[in-house]
Scaffold this active site. Structure first.
Site, PDB file in Angstrom:
ATOM      1  N   ARG A 122       0.840  -1.198   0.000  1.00  0.00           N
ATOM      2  CA  ARG A 122       0.000   0.000   0.000  1.00  0.00           C
ATOM      3  C   ARG A 122       0.880   1.255   0.000  1.00  0.00           C
ATOM      4  O   ARG A 122       1.983   1.263   0.557  1.00  0.00           O
ATOM      5  CB  ARG A 122      -0.872  -0.024   1.254  1.00  0.00           C
ATOM      6  CG  ARG A 122      -1.786   1.170   1.483  1.00  0.00           C
ATOM      7  CD  ARG A 122      -2.996   1.089   0.621  1.00  0.00           C
ATOM      8  NE  ARG A 122      -4.140   1.837   1.195  1.00  0.00           N
ATOM      9  CZ  ARG A 122      -5.142   2.286   0.475  1.00  0.00           C
ATOM     10  NH1 ARG A 122      -5.139   2.098  -0.840  1.00  0.00           N
ATOM     11  NH2 ARG A 122      -6.160   2.914   1.029  1.00  0.00           N
ATOM     12  N   THR A 393      -9.340   0.680  -8.206  1.00  0.00           N
ATOM     13  CA  THR A 393      -8.742  -0.645  -7.999  1.00  0.00           C
ATOM     14  C   THR A 393      -8.918  -1.611  -9.160  1.00  0.00           C
ATOM     15  O   THR A 393      -9.868  -1.536  -9.924  1.00  0.00           O
ATOM     16  CB  THR A 393      -9.225  -1.354  -6.713  1.00  0.00           C
ATOM     17  OG1 THR A 393     -10.587  -1.724  -6.851  1.00  0.00           O
ATOM     18  CG2 THR A 393      -9.054  -0.481  -5.507  1.00  0.00           C
ATOM     19  N   THR A 411      -4.181  -0.475  -6.946  1.00  0.00           N
ATOM     20  CA  THR A 411      -5.026   0.690  -7.178  1.00  0.00           C
ATOM     21  C   THR A 411      -4.230   1.985  -7.277  1.00  0.00           C
ATOM     22  O   THR A 411      -3.128   2.085  -6.724  1.00  0.00           O
ATOM     23  CB  THR A 411      -6.066   0.824  -6.040  1.00  0.00           C
ATOM     24  OG1 THR A 411      -6.886   1.970  -6.259  1.00  0.00           O
ATOM     25  CG2 THR A 411      -5.378   0.962  -4.693  1.00  0.00           C
ATOM     26  N   GLU A 432      -4.075   8.338  -3.213  1.00  0.00           N
ATOM     27  CA  GLU A 432      -4.384   7.454  -2.085  1.00  0.00           C
ATOM     28  C   GLU A 432      -4.510   8.184  -0.757  1.00  0.00           C
ATOM     29  O   GLU A 432      -5.137   7.676   0.179  1.00  0.00           O
ATOM     30  CB  GLU A 432      -3.308   6.369  -1.977  1.00  0.00           C
ATOM     31  CG  GLU A 432      -3.855   5.001  -1.716  1.00  0.00           C
ATOM     32  CD  GLU A 432      -4.728   4.508  -2.853  1.00  0.00           C
ATOM     33  OE1 GLU A 432      -5.921   4.259  -2.599  1.00  0.00           O
ATOM     34  OE2 GLU A 432      -4.234   4.375  -3.978  1.00  0.00           O
ATOM     35  N   SER A 464      -8.091   0.687   3.714  1.00  0.00           N
ATOM     36  CA  SER A 464      -8.560   0.280   2.389  1.00  0.00           C
ATOM     37  C   SER A 464      -9.664  -0.761   2.525  1.00  0.00           C
ATOM     38  O   SER A 464      -9.704  -1.528   3.489  1.00  0.00           O
ATOM     39  CB  SER A 464      -7.401  -0.314   1.576  1.00  0.00           C
ATOM     40  OG  SER A 464      -7.870  -0.929   0.389  1.00  0.00           O
ATOM     41  N   ALA A 465     -10.554  -0.815   1.535  1.00  0.00           N
ATOM     42  CA  ALA A 465     -11.616  -1.820   1.494  1.00  0.00           C
ATOM     43  C   ALA A 465     -11.149  -3.128   0.870  1.00  0.00           C
ATOM     44  O   ALA A 465     -11.888  -4.119   0.869  1.00  0.00           O
ATOM     45  CB  ALA A 465     -12.810  -1.279   0.709  1.00  0.00           C
TER      46      ALA A 465
END
Length: 591
Positions: A122, A393, A411, A432, A464-465
C-alpha cells in the site's frame, strides 16, 4: 544458459505456428520411408498427441489481453508469481484508469506447501505530510507508490522466470500499442464527466497518449504509451531500484511539486513492503484466509463468520430472509471497520482484529440481528464514527499446477488517480491520501466523526476496502481465489462471491454474474444492482431498509475456481466488456 535463452526469445503464441500442406506431405513421406527401411512398428501414431493438454494454471483479470500474457508466462515454464507480475504490469498499461506503477495495493499468497503470506504494498504518506482537507492540492493527494516494490518482493521470493521476461509483454504493449476497447472508452467518458474537464485532451502531458492527433482516442483506435514503455524498460534492465531513485523518481517528485506536492526522493528511497498477519475462519467447513488491517479482509471474514451461524442460508425458500441477514451482518461489520487503521501506527490493532473475529463478537452480532426489522445506524456504530470510502482498484487472480495461488488487488484510487501524468515517464500518480480520515471541527459528512485511527501520519498507510481471499476445501485442497475491485463494494462483493461459490456451488462465471447488493452502514441505505430480484428488494423495504438502485458497474471481481477434477475455472467479471480468464495449457508436442 537456459535462462539466458528464454530471456532473449520473443513471446510465441500457438496461433503463430504455421505448417504448410506441402511440408506436412513431405514430412509424412519421409516418416513412411524410415518405417519401410527400418521396419519400425506400423501402429505408431503420427501428428499431435490425442491426450488433452495438461493445465499449467490460470489467470483472471479485468483485461483478457493481460490474462493471456500471464498465461503465457505459465506456458513458458513460469509459475503463478511470474504470471501475476506480467499481468499486473500489463493492467497498469491498458487499465491505467484503475491501477499502475504509480499506485499500490495488497497481495495474499498461498505457497505450494500450504503456507499463507500477506504482502502489504500500500502507498505510504510522505514524511512531510500535512493535514488533508477538501481543498488539498492535487500534489498532496499522492502517497509513495508501492506496486513496483510489491511485485519485486513477489518475484524474488516466488518467481522463476527472469525479471526482464515477465516485464516484456507490458513493455511491448505500451510501445507498440493496444486496441482501445469498450471499457477504456467508458472510463475515459466517466472521468471527463466527473471532473467536468477534458484533461485527457487539454493537458499536454495527458494528450501525448490520449489525444495524439488532437482529439481523444476512440473505440477501435490503437493507443501507445511510449514514455511508460521506456520507464518499464528501465525498470526491466536496471531492476526495481530504478523506480525509487534516479531519473524516474526525480520525474515523479518534480511532477508532484509542480502542483503543490511534498513527496521527496527520500520518501521514495525509503519505501518498503510490509508482511503482515493473515486472518482465518472456517465457513461451512471450508477454510478461508484473508488479509488484515490496513486492508478490510478481517471485515469480510467477520461477515462470513456471522452468516455461518445460520443453517438455512440461501437455501430454497430462504433467499429474501437470507439477503436481510446478510445486509445486517454487513452493517455491523462496517460499524467495526470504523476503528481500523495501520497496525504499525495504531496500538492494539492486532488485538482489536482478533476481537472482531472472536466467538463473543460473532455471538453478539448474531443476537443483535432481528429477522423482523432493521435498526437505526447507532445500533451498529454506537461511537458515531465515519465510514471511509475507497475508490478505483484492479483485481487479479493467478494459480499454477504446483499449488501456488495469489489473490492481489492494486489501485491508484479514483479514476486516473490524482489525474497527474508525470511528464517524462508517463506514470499516473495515485490519490491514495484521500483514503485517510480528515480531522475537522465542523460537522462532517452524514453527521459522523472522523476516526483518529485513520488520520494521516508520516509513513502511515491509509485504510482500504481491499479484501483478497483464498478458500480451501475441508480437505485442504484449493477451491477458490477471490477478491474484487470497486470502492467499499470490494468487501461486500468478495463476501457474496464466496457465498455463491460455497452455499450455491456455482461455477466461476455464474458466481460473477449473480446480482449484488451493498451496504456500508453510512449512508444508511442498501444499494442493489438494477438486475437484483424486485421481490427481494420489496421484502427488505417492508423490514425498514432504505433501498436504492445502481447500474451493475460499482464492483468488478475476477476469480478462479478449482473444479472437482482439479481443472481450473477462471473468469472475468461480465460487468466489464474486456475482462477475461485464461487457462494456461502445456504446449502440445510432435511424437
Amino acid at each position: 544458459m537456459a535462462s539466458k535463452w528464454i530471456e532473449e526469445q520473443p513471446l510465441v503464441h500457438r496461433r503463430d505456428i504455421r505448417i504448410s500442406s506441402k511440408s506436412r506431405i513431405a514430412a509424412g513421406l519421409l516418416v513412411l520411408l524410415v518405417l519401410w527401411r527400418y521396419g519400425l512398428p506400423s501402429s505408431i501414431h503420427f501428428g499431435f498427441s490425442s491426450e488433452e493438454p495438461k493445465q499449467l494454471g490460470a489467470v483472471a483479470s479485468e483485461h483478457a489481453l493481460c490474462s493471456r500474457y500471464g498465461a503465457d508466462m505459465l506456458e513458458r515454464g513460469g509459475n503463478a508469481a511470474d504470471a501475476m507480475v506480467a499481468t499486473m504490469f500489463c493492467i497498469g498499461v491498458v487499465g491505467m484508469y484503475h491501477s499502475g506503477i504509480g499506485g499500490g495495493g495488497f497481495m495474499l499468497i498461498k505457497s505450494p506447501d500450504g503456507d499463507f503470506e500477506f504482502v502489504d504494498f500500500r502507498e505510504t504518506a510522505p514524511a512531510a505530510i500535512v493535514a488533508l482537507g477538501k481543498n488539498t492540492s492535487a500534489g498532496l493527494r499522492s502517497g509513495v507508490p508501492g506496486e513496483v516494490r510489491g511485485l519485486e518482493y513477489l518475484h524474488r521470493k516466488y518467481g522463476v522466470l527472469p525479471w526482464s521476461v515477465v516485464l516484456e509483454p507490458a513493455i511491448r504493449t505500451a510501445r507498440d500499442g493496444f486496441l482501445v476497447q469498450e471499457d477504456l472508452v467508458n472510463y475515459i467518458d466517466m472521468a471527463v464527466e466527473e471532473t467536468g474537464e477534458d484533461f485527457l485532451s487539454k493537458h499536454p502531458s495527458w494528450a501525448v497518449d490520449f489525444s495524439p492527433s488532437g482529439s481523444r482516442v476512440r473505440l477501435g483506435d490503437t493507443m501507445t504509451r511510449r514514455r511508460l514503455a521506456a520507464t518499464l524498460e528501465r525498470i526491466s534492465v536496471d531492476g526495481p531500484d530504478a523506480f525509487y531513485s534516479g531519473p524516474i523518481a526525480e520525474d515523479m517528485v518534480a511532477s508532484l511539486r509542480n502542483v503543490g506536492g511534498i513527496m521527496t526522493l527520500e520518501d521514495l528511497a525509503n519505501y518498503t513492503v510490509v508482511t503482515r498477519d493473515t486472518s482465518h475462519i472456517d465457513y461451512r467447513g471450508y477454510q478461508i484466509t484473508s488479509t488484515t488491517a490496513p486492508s478490510s479482509g478481517t471485515i469480510a471474514m467477520n461477515i462470513l463468520k456471522v452468516l455461518d451461524t445460520y443453517d438455512e442460508f440461501f437455501t430454497p425458500g430462504t433467499t429474501e430472509l437470507s439477503t436481510h441477514r446478510m445486509i445486517e451482518a454487513m452493517k455491523f461489520a462496517f460499524g467495526l471497520r470504523t476503528r481500523l487503521g495501520d497496525p504499525s501506527f495504531v496500538h492494539g490493532m492486532e488485538e482489536y482484529e482478533n476481537h472482531i473475529l472472536s466467538a463473543e463478537m460473532i455471538d453478539h452480532i448474531r443476537q443483535s440481528i432481528s429477522d423482523s426489522h432493521t435498526q437505526d445506524t447507532s445500533a451498529y456504530n454506537p461511537d458515531g464514527l465515519e465510514v471511509v470510502n475507497s475508490t478505483g482498484t484492479a483485481h487479479i487472480a493467478t494459480v499454477d499446477h504446483q499449488g501456488l495461488a495469489i489473490s492481489a488487488t492494486t489501485t491508484i484510487n479514483r479514476l486516473f488517480g490524482n489525474q497527474i501524468m508525470c511528464d517524462r515517464t508517463g506514470i499516473i500518480m495515485n490519490n491514495e491520501m484521500d483514503d485517510f480520515s480528515v480531522p475537522t471541527s465542523s460537522p462532517p459528512t452524514f453527521g459522523h466523526t472522523p476516526s483518529s485511527t485513520n488520520f494521516a501520519e508520516p509513513g502511515k498507510r491509509p485504510l482500504s476496502a481491499i479484501s483478497p481471499a483464498i478458500i480451501l476445501h475441508p480437505d485442504g485442497s484449493l477451491f477458490l481465489i477471490a477478491g474484487s475491485a470497486g470502492s467499499n463494494w470490494i468487501t461486500t462483493t468478495t463476501v457474496q462471491n464466496i457465498i455463491s461459490g460455497i452455499d450455491q456451488n456455482l461455477a466461476a462465471q455464474e458466481i460473477l454474474a449473480t446480482p449484488r447488493v451493498h451496504h456500508q452502514l453510512i449512508p444508511n441505505h442498501a444499494i442493489f444492482e438494477t438486475t437484483y430480484d424486485n421481490g427481494t428488494v420489496d421484502f427488505l423495504s417492508q423490514l425498514g431498509h432504505e433501498v436504492t438502485w445502481y447500474p451493475p458497474a460499482a464492483s468488478m471481481a475476477h476469480l478462479i475456481r478449482v473444479n472437482a477434477d482439479g481443472g481450473f475455472d477462471p473468469a472475468g467479471d461480465p460487468r466489464l466488456k474486456n475482462s477475461g480468464g485464461v487457462v494456461a495449457l502445456q504446449r502440445r508436442k510432435f511424437w
